[in-house]
Design a protein around this motif. Sequence first.
Motif, PDB file in Angstrom:
ATOM      1  N   ASP A   8       0.858  -1.189   0.000  1.00 58.99           N
ATOM      2  CA  ASP A   8       0.000   0.000   0.000  1.00 58.99           C
ATOM      3  C   ASP A   8       0.901   1.249   0.000  1.00 58.99           C
ATOM      4  O   ASP A   8       1.544   1.556   1.012  1.00 58.99           O
ATOM      5  CB  ASP A   8      -0.891  -0.042   1.248  1.00 58.99           C
ATOM      6  N   PHE A   9       0.935   1.930  -1.125  1.00 58.42           N
ATOM      7  CA  PHE A   9       1.819   3.099  -1.261  1.00 58.42           C
ATOM      8  C   PHE A   9       1.274   4.354  -0.604  1.00 58.42           C
ATOM      9  O   PHE A   9       1.910   5.395  -0.653  1.00 58.42           O
ATOM     10  CB  PHE A   9       2.143   3.348  -2.737  1.00 58.42           C
ATOM     11  N   SER A  10       0.107   4.247   0.035  1.00 60.41           N
ATOM     12  CA  SER A  10      -0.414   5.457   0.682  1.00 60.41           C
ATOM     13  C   SER A  10       0.045   5.539   2.141  1.00 60.41           C
ATOM     14  O   SER A  10      -0.294   6.473   2.850  1.00 60.41           O
ATOM     15  CB  SER A  10      -1.945   5.478   0.605  1.00 60.41           C
ATOM     16  N   GLN A  21      12.585   9.177  -3.018  1.00 56.73           N
ATOM     17  CA  GLN A  21      13.252   8.465  -4.115  1.00 56.73           C
ATOM     18  C   GLN A  21      13.051   9.172  -5.444  1.00 56.73           C
ATOM     19  O   GLN A  21      13.904   9.141  -6.308  1.00 56.73           O
ATOM     20  CB  GLN A  21      12.706   7.050  -4.225  1.00 56.73           C
ATOM     21  N   ARG A  22      11.893   9.791  -5.613  1.00 58.31           N
ATOM     22  CA  ARG A  22      11.589  10.439  -6.890  1.00 58.31           C
ATOM     23  C   ARG A  22      12.510  11.624  -7.157  1.00 58.31           C
ATOM     24  O   ARG A  22      12.782  11.964  -8.299  1.00 58.31           O
ATOM     25  CB  ARG A  22      10.124  10.916  -6.932  1.00 58.31           C
ATOM     26  N   LYS A  23      13.008  12.257  -6.053  1.00 60.92           N
ATOM     27  CA  LYS A  23      13.847  13.452  -6.227  1.00 60.92           C
ATOM     28  C   LYS A  23      15.101  13.153  -7.023  1.00 60.92           C
ATOM     29  O   LYS A  23      15.624  14.006  -7.721  1.00 60.92           O
ATOM     30  CB  LYS A  23      14.234  14.018  -4.854  1.00 60.92           C
ATOM     31  N   ILE A  49      -1.482   6.108 -15.181  1.00 58.56           N
ATOM     32  CA  ILE A  49      -2.128   5.064 -14.378  1.00 58.56           C
ATOM     33  C   ILE A  49      -1.198   4.660 -13.213  1.00 58.56           C
ATOM     34  O   ILE A  49      -0.024   4.393 -13.427  1.00 58.56           O
ATOM     35  CB  ILE A  49      -2.445   3.811 -15.228  1.00 58.56           C
ATOM     36  N   GLY A  50      -1.781   4.594 -12.015  1.00 58.19           N
ATOM     37  CA  GLY A  50      -0.970   4.332 -10.818  1.00 58.19           C
ATOM     38  C   GLY A  50      -0.144   5.578 -10.556  1.00 58.19           C
ATOM     39  O   GLY A  50       1.053   5.519 -10.325  1.00 58.19           O
ATOM     40  N   CYS A  51      -0.823   6.726 -10.590  1.00 52.16           N
ATOM     41  CA  CYS A  51      -0.122   8.030 -10.608  1.00 52.16           C
ATOM     42  C   CYS A  51       0.535   8.375  -9.275  1.00 52.16           C
ATOM     43  O   CYS A  51       1.408   9.231  -9.236  1.00 52.16           O
ATOM     44  CB  CYS A  51      -1.091   9.136 -11.011  1.00 52.16           C
ATOM     45  N   GLY A  52       0.119   7.727  -8.177  1.00 54.32           N
ATOM     46  CA  GLY A  52       0.676   8.083  -6.865  1.00 54.32           C
ATOM     47  C   GLY A  52       0.492   9.562  -6.605  1.00 54.32           C
ATOM     48  O   GLY A  52      -0.617  10.086  -6.640  1.00 54.32           O
ATOM     49  N   VAL A  73      -4.677   8.553 -12.392  1.00 53.07           N
ATOM     50  CA  VAL A  73      -5.601   7.519 -11.910  1.00 53.07           C
ATOM     51  C   VAL A  73      -4.861   6.653 -10.892  1.00 53.07           C
ATOM     52  O   VAL A  73      -3.709   6.255 -11.132  1.00 53.07           O
ATOM     53  CB  VAL A  73      -6.067   6.616 -13.087  1.00 53.07           C
ATOM     54  N   ASP A  74      -5.507   6.358  -9.783  1.00 46.64           N
ATOM     55  CA  ASP A  74      -4.880   5.479  -8.776  1.00 46.64           C
ATOM     56  C   ASP A  74      -5.983   4.793  -7.970  1.00 46.64           C
ATOM     57  O   ASP A  74      -7.120   5.272  -7.935  1.00 46.64           O
ATOM     58  CB  ASP A  74      -3.968   6.304  -7.846  1.00 46.64           C
ATOM     59  N   ILE A  75      -5.595   3.669  -7.317  1.00 46.84           N
ATOM     60  CA  ILE A  75      -6.598   2.993  -6.475  1.00 46.84           C
ATOM     61  C   ILE A  75      -6.664   3.606  -5.078  1.00 46.84           C
ATOM     62  O   ILE A  75      -7.572   3.306  -4.320  1.00 46.84           O
ATOM     63  CB  ILE A  75      -6.338   1.464  -6.325  1.00 46.84           C
ATOM     64  N   ARG A  76      -5.687   4.449  -4.726  1.00 49.82           N
ATOM     65  CA  ARG A  76      -5.641   4.974  -3.342  1.00 49.82           C
ATOM     66  C   ARG A  76      -6.144   6.410  -3.294  1.00 49.82           C
ATOM     67  O   ARG A  76      -5.485   7.325  -3.805  1.00 49.82           O
ATOM     68  CB  ARG A  76      -4.208   4.927  -2.801  1.00 49.82           C
ATOM     69  N   HIS A  77      -7.273   6.594  -2.612  1.00 47.53           N
ATOM     70  CA  HIS A  77      -7.901   7.917  -2.557  1.00 47.53           C
ATOM     71  C   HIS A  77      -7.012   8.965  -1.879  1.00 47.53           C
ATOM     72  O   HIS A  77      -6.975  10.113  -2.304  1.00 47.53           O
ATOM     73  CB  HIS A  77      -9.243   7.828  -1.824  1.00 47.53           C
ATOM     74  N   SER A  78      -6.298   8.556  -0.801  1.00 47.92           N
ATOM     75  CA  SER A  78      -5.527   9.580  -0.079  1.00 47.92           C
ATOM     76  C   SER A  78      -4.386  10.111  -0.961  1.00 47.92           C
ATOM     77  O   SER A  78      -4.048  11.295  -0.903  1.00 47.92           O
ATOM     78  CB  SER A  78      -5.006   9.041   1.250  1.00 47.92           C
ATOM     79  N   LEU A  79      -3.803   9.233  -1.797  1.00 46.94           N
ATOM     80  CA  LEU A  79      -2.734   9.702  -2.700  1.00 46.94           C
ATOM     81  C   LEU A  79      -3.314  10.677  -3.729  1.00 46.94           C
ATOM     82  O   LEU A  79      -2.707  11.696  -4.046  1.00 46.94           O
ATOM     83  CB  LEU A  79      -2.081   8.517  -3.421  1.00 46.94           C
ATOM     84  N   LEU A  80      -4.504  10.347  -4.214  1.00 44.94           N
ATOM     85  CA  LEU A  80      -5.132  11.211  -5.227  1.00 44.94           C
ATOM     86  C   LEU A  80      -5.426  12.596  -4.640  1.00 44.94           C
ATOM     87  O   LEU A  80      -5.232  13.612  -5.303  1.00 44.94           O
ATOM     88  CB  LEU A  80      -6.433  10.577  -5.726  1.00 44.94           C
ATOM     89  N   GLY A 101      -9.459   4.734  -9.697  1.00 41.14           N
ATOM     90  CA  GLY A 101      -9.737   3.676 -10.670  1.00 41.14           C
ATOM     91  C   GLY A 101      -8.698   2.582 -10.593  1.00 41.14           C
ATOM     92  O   GLY A 101      -7.567   2.796 -10.155  1.00 41.14           O
ATOM     93  N   ASP A 102      -9.126   1.420 -11.046  1.00 46.40           N
ATOM     94  CA  ASP A 102      -8.260   0.241 -11.065  1.00 46.40           C
ATOM     95  C   ASP A 102      -7.783   0.034 -12.499  1.00 46.40           C
ATOM     96  O   ASP A 102      -8.589   0.117 -13.436  1.00 46.40           O
ATOM     97  CB  ASP A 102      -9.114  -0.953 -10.604  1.00 46.40           C
ATOM     98  N   VAL A 103      -6.506  -0.237 -12.668  1.00 44.42           N
ATOM     99  CA  VAL A 103      -5.941  -0.396 -14.012  1.00 44.42           C
ATOM    100  C   VAL A 103      -6.656  -1.489 -14.817  1.00 44.42           C
ATOM    101  O   VAL A 103      -6.661  -1.446 -16.046  1.00 44.42           O
ATOM    102  CB  VAL A 103      -4.409  -0.662 -13.941  1.00 44.42           C
ATOM    103  N   TYR A 104      -7.279  -2.434 -14.135  1.00 48.70           N
ATOM    104  CA  TYR A 104      -7.953  -3.513 -14.865  1.00 48.70           C
ATOM    105  C   TYR A 104      -9.344  -3.113 -15.374  1.00 48.70           C
ATOM    106  O   TYR A 104      -9.933  -3.819 -16.179  1.00 48.70           O
ATOM    107  CB  TYR A 104      -8.066  -4.759 -13.978  1.00 48.70           C
ATOM    108  N   CYS A 118       2.707   5.112 -17.410  1.00 52.10           N
ATOM    109  CA  CYS A 118       2.775   4.604 -16.042  1.00 52.10           C
ATOM    110  C   CYS A 118       4.233   4.585 -15.631  1.00 52.10           C
ATOM    111  O   CYS A 118       5.131   4.555 -16.482  1.00 52.10           O
ATOM    112  CB  CYS A 118       2.164   3.208 -15.922  1.00 52.10           C
ATOM    113  N   GLN A 119       4.429   4.622 -14.341  1.00 58.17           N
ATOM    114  CA  GLN A 119       5.806   4.553 -13.812  1.00 58.17           C
ATOM    115  C   GLN A 119       5.771   3.704 -12.550  1.00 58.17           C
ATOM    116  O   GLN A 119       5.004   3.941 -11.619  1.00 58.17           O
ATOM    117  CB  GLN A 119       6.303   5.982 -13.598  1.00 58.17           C
ATOM    118  N   THR A 120       6.589   2.654 -12.535  1.00 64.72           N
ATOM    119  CA  THR A 120       6.669   1.705 -11.413  1.00 64.72           C
ATOM    120  C   THR A 120       5.287   1.204 -11.018  1.00 64.72           C
ATOM    121  O   THR A 120       4.920   1.207  -9.841  1.00 64.72           O
ATOM    122  CB  THR A 120       7.421   2.331 -10.202  1.00 64.72           C
ATOM    123  N   LEU A 121       4.535   0.804 -12.008  1.00 67.64           N
ATOM    124  CA  LEU A 121       3.218   0.204 -11.759  1.00 67.64           C
ATOM    125  C   LEU A 121       3.260  -1.277 -12.113  1.00 67.64           C
ATOM    126  O   LEU A 121       2.841  -2.126 -11.317  1.00 67.64           O
ATOM    127  CB  LEU A 121       2.148   0.908 -12.612  1.00 67.64           C
TER     128      LEU A 121
END
Length: 310
Positions: A8-10, A21-23, A49-52, A73-80, A101-104, A118-121
Amino acid sequence: MVKREPVDFSKGQYRRMLDWQRKSMFSGETVERYARWVGLTRGMIAVDIGCGLGFLGYTFWEYFGQGGHYIGVDIRHSLLREAGDSSRVWKQNGEASFIAGDVYRLPLSDNSSDMVMCQTLMIHLDKPELALGEMLRLLKPGGIIFCIEPDNFRPTLVPAFTSLPEHDVKTQMLLYRVNLLTNKGRMELGRGDNGIAPRIPHLLAKLGMGNIEVRTREEVSFLEPPYDSKGQREKIENMKKHWLNDDNFRDRLKQHREEFLAGGGDPVEFEKVVKIGEKQREIQLGQMERGEFYLCGAYPLYLIKGVKLR
Ligand SMILES: C[S@@+](CC[C@H](N)C(=O)[O-])C[C@H]1O[C@@H](n2cnc3c(N)ncnc32)[C@H](O)[C@@H]1O
């Protein structure tokens, strides 16, 4: 209970990783080159997709934004929510929206975007080929797919050159075995394949994409005392604070243990590896404190692009 799903990336260290890490992922100079290579143009409708936290949005905005529209688009609301708040700063002269949203099962129409990225999805997905198929559905004919994915598997088999003590051949073979079984278990748990990156171009070809091209990131991880650039000093501080931090280290070991056992590994063997890892971590922290740690090694990041044929 072992979780049969990706991290869970959130939350916790994974959420913090999306900042620190992104820096150091790309230098400004390479971003410009990659943008030209992908064919980004201002005014594009670009879906991430999986925008974090919107990393691809703020990194490439200058090249596709300005009259364009970024849709994260991401599955985690708090990240969005966080990504939406911070986009106020970078979405100058264009639009940025964030949707759950879910990538599927993406909540966007067929043939509606100029670019899907996408990046690291992919490394976190159980069924990358299905995900790519769904992403391509959104592309207009002639639209671009752009995937950036790390190869987190091969560098564990060919480690970077560092100041840490070298393992003897027997220990190195034990580490190889454990890495292989851990990645096998990771896939069995539905957490994705750490070595998916070089398979993506073939998956895109099978899905009928054309003009497929692949590059790897130019930047190499490099630390050499006295760490005389701002980037090196930040990296040392981040490694101490985040990567080698006691709780984070133990959390990752717990996750790797689950994966190793799911891959058919022997718990006694895992304990041996934990001891080796803890000793190396202690030495590394000591060397960093004394300004003696050095490192040079490529952590490959694949940049893959393709075009939806008309
Ligand atoms: C490693 S993070 C990368 C985030 C961002 N692309 C970046 O590079 O900073 C992976 C992201 O994919 C999201 N994710 C995982 N599975 C997903 C799925 N099935 N559909 C949509 N997003 C997903 C996670 O919530 C997380 O934000």
